[in-house]
Design an enzyme around this catalytic site. Structure first.
Site, mmCIF file in Angstrom:
data_model
loop_
_atom_site.group_PDB
_atom_site.id
_atom_site.type_symbol
_atom_site.label_atom_id
_atom_site.label_comp_id
_atom_site.label_asym_id
_atom_site.label_seq_id
_atom_site.Cartn_x
_atom_site.Cartn_y
_atom_site.Cartn_z
ATOM 1 N N ARG A 58 5.898 -11.705 -4.521
ATOM 2 C CA ARG A 58 4.827 -11.182 -3.673
ATOM 3 C C ARG A 58 4.556 -12.121 -2.499
ATOM 4 O O ARG A 58 4.320 -11.673 -1.371
ATOM 5 C CB ARG A 58 3.538 -11.003 -4.478
ATOM 6 C CG ARG A 58 3.587 -9.911 -5.525
ATOM 7 C CD ARG A 58 2.193 -9.602 -6.053
ATOM 8 N NE ARG A 58 1.374 -8.941 -5.029
ATOM 9 C CZ ARG A 58 0.054 -8.739 -5.143
ATOM 10 N NH1 ARG A 58 -0.588 -9.171 -6.219
ATOM 11 N NH2 ARG A 58 -0.615 -8.134 -4.193
ATOM 12 N N ASN A 91 -7.410 -7.677 -0.887
ATOM 13 C CA ASN A 91 -6.005 -8.048 -0.710
ATOM 14 C C ASN A 91 -5.816 -9.554 -0.799
ATOM 15 O O ASN A 91 -6.677 -10.330 -0.393
ATOM 16 C CB ASN A 91 -5.492 -7.537 0.638
ATOM 17 C CG ASN A 91 -5.574 -6.023 0.742
ATOM 18 O OD1 ASN A 91 -5.598 -5.331 -0.271
ATOM 19 N ND2 ASN A 91 -5.611 -5.514 1.956
ATOM 20 N N ASP A 93 -3.009 -10.951 0.580
ATOM 21 C CA ASP A 93 -2.192 -11.357 1.720
ATOM 22 C C ASP A 93 -3.072 -11.975 2.803
ATOM 23 O O ASP A 93 -4.295 -11.940 2.715
ATOM 24 C CB ASP A 93 -1.404 -10.161 2.279
ATOM 25 C CG ASP A 93 -2.315 -9.028 2.782
ATOM 26 O OD1 ASP A 93 -3.063 -9.269 3.752
ATOM 27 O OD2 ASP A 93 -2.264 -7.917 2.221
ATOM 28 N N HIS A 108 -10.441 -11.534 -4.264
ATOM 29 C CA HIS A 108 -9.449 -11.598 -5.336
ATOM 30 C C HIS A 108 -8.484 -12.764 -5.165
ATOM 31 O O HIS A 108 -7.418 -12.785 -5.781
ATOM 32 C CB HIS A 108 -8.672 -10.281 -5.420
ATOM 33 C CG HIS A 108 -9.495 -9.141 -5.924
ATOM 34 N ND1 HIS A 108 -9.135 -7.822 -5.764
ATOM 35 C CD2 HIS A 108 -10.669 -9.118 -6.595
ATOM 36 C CE1 HIS A 108 -10.059 -7.039 -6.308
ATOM 37 N NE2 HIS A 108 -11.001 -7.813 -6.816
ATOM 38 N N SER A 176 -8.942 2.404 -3.402
ATOM 39 C CA SER A 176 -8.836 3.522 -4.339
ATOM 40 C C SER A 176 -10.172 3.898 -4.960
ATOM 41 O O SER A 176 -10.343 5.009 -5.450
ATOM 42 C CB SER A 176 -7.850 3.159 -5.460
ATOM 43 O OG SER A 176 -8.374 2.108 -6.251
ATOM 44 N N LEU A 201 -6.241 7.019 3.345
ATOM 45 C CA LEU A 201 -5.132 7.979 3.414
ATOM 46 C C LEU A 201 -5.513 9.276 2.716
ATOM 47 O O LEU A 201 -5.163 10.366 3.149
ATOM 48 C CB LEU A 201 -3.875 7.371 2.783
ATOM 49 C CG LEU A 201 -2.578 8.181 2.913
ATOM 50 C CD1 LEU A 201 -2.194 8.347 4.388
ATOM 51 C CD2 LEU A 201 -1.452 7.496 2.143
ATOM 52 N N ALA A 218 -3.837 4.388 8.116
ATOM 53 C CA ALA A 218 -4.765 3.333 8.554
ATOM 54 C C ALA A 218 -4.480 2.899 9.980
ATOM 55 O O ALA A 218 -5.400 2.623 10.754
ATOM 56 C CB ALA A 218 -4.676 2.142 7.604
#
Length: 232
Positions: A58, A91, A93, A108, A176, A201, A218
């Site tokens: 990842r 996220n 990232d 997170h 979500s 989405l 997005a």
């Protein structure tokens, strides 16, 4: 409608167009593993090598990824909006920061961080981590990714709740609505008077809690929404 204080929650959907997979992707990294094996303290205790291999993959993906138009639009909003703009991201990232956003809270954790499971020391993670890596503080081989796993408390929650209660506008992007406590943010912001918007989405599990919703990619709907906010 006041937009002085804007709090934005982002989830995996905002980074999907940058090539970073979500839980739902049928051929991504998550599809190759059980969540219990790679994203829980129990999974790490049972097989630390598997967990490190998963997050090494990842991390490599994240390093190669570049921000998309949604990330850059939010950075533009922060730079040009006269009030406060805070991004609370699920996220791990670093695409918000790469796009130029400065007020970002990683509830997170982050792939570029390492954490000692023994003494809680934190330091920048190397690209590849191994179970034998020693903590630079205590010297023990108890290094893990600085990621909040299932069953663990997300970071900075007291500050996040406080920001939600001060928000004039709460926006959820690419989430979500299935993961708590983030799924409850809309209800808390609404309770304290914020206007609430979902940009996604498709409809989330908490769509009925939002006052307004827009659906689409997005990279298309986020810049359009930012243009509206900045245009007054």
């Amino acid at each position: 409608m006041s937009t002085d204080n804007i709090v934005i929650l982002t989830g995996a959907g905002i980074s999907a167009e940058s090539g970073l997979g979500t839980f739902r992707d049928e051929d991504g990294l998550w599809a190759q593993h059980r969540i219990e094996d790679v994203a829980t303290p129990e999974g790490f205790a049972a097989n630390p090598q598997l967990v490190h291999d998963f997050y090494n993959a990842r991390r490599a993906q994240s390093v190669e990824a570049v921000p998309n138009a949604a990330h850059t639009a939010l950075a533009r909003l922060e730079a040009k909006h006269k009030g406060r703009v805070l991004i609370v991201t699920q996220n791990v990232d670093g695409l918000h920061e790469a796009a130029g956003s400065k007020a970002v809270m990683h509830m997170h954790g982050a792939l570029d961080g390492a954490l000692c499971a023994g003494c809680d020391h934190r330091w920048p993670a190397p690209l590849v981590m191994q179970p034998t890596d020693a903590c630079p503080n205590c010297g023990q081989p108890t290094t893990r990714p600085d990621i909040v796993w299932f069953g663990e408390m997300p970071y900075q929650m007291d500050q996040i709740w406080a920001h939600l209660r001060d928000a004039d506008l709460f926006v959820a992007i690419g989430t979500s609505g299935n993961v708590y406590p983030a799924a409850a943010f809309v209800q808390d912001a609404d309770r304290y008077g914020a206007h609430t918007v979902e940009l996604n989405l498709e409809a989330s599990a908490t769509i009925s809690d939002f006052a307004e919703a827009r659906f689409g990619k997005a990279s298309e709907i986020v810049p359009a929404w930012v243009d509206e906010v900045l245009g007054g």
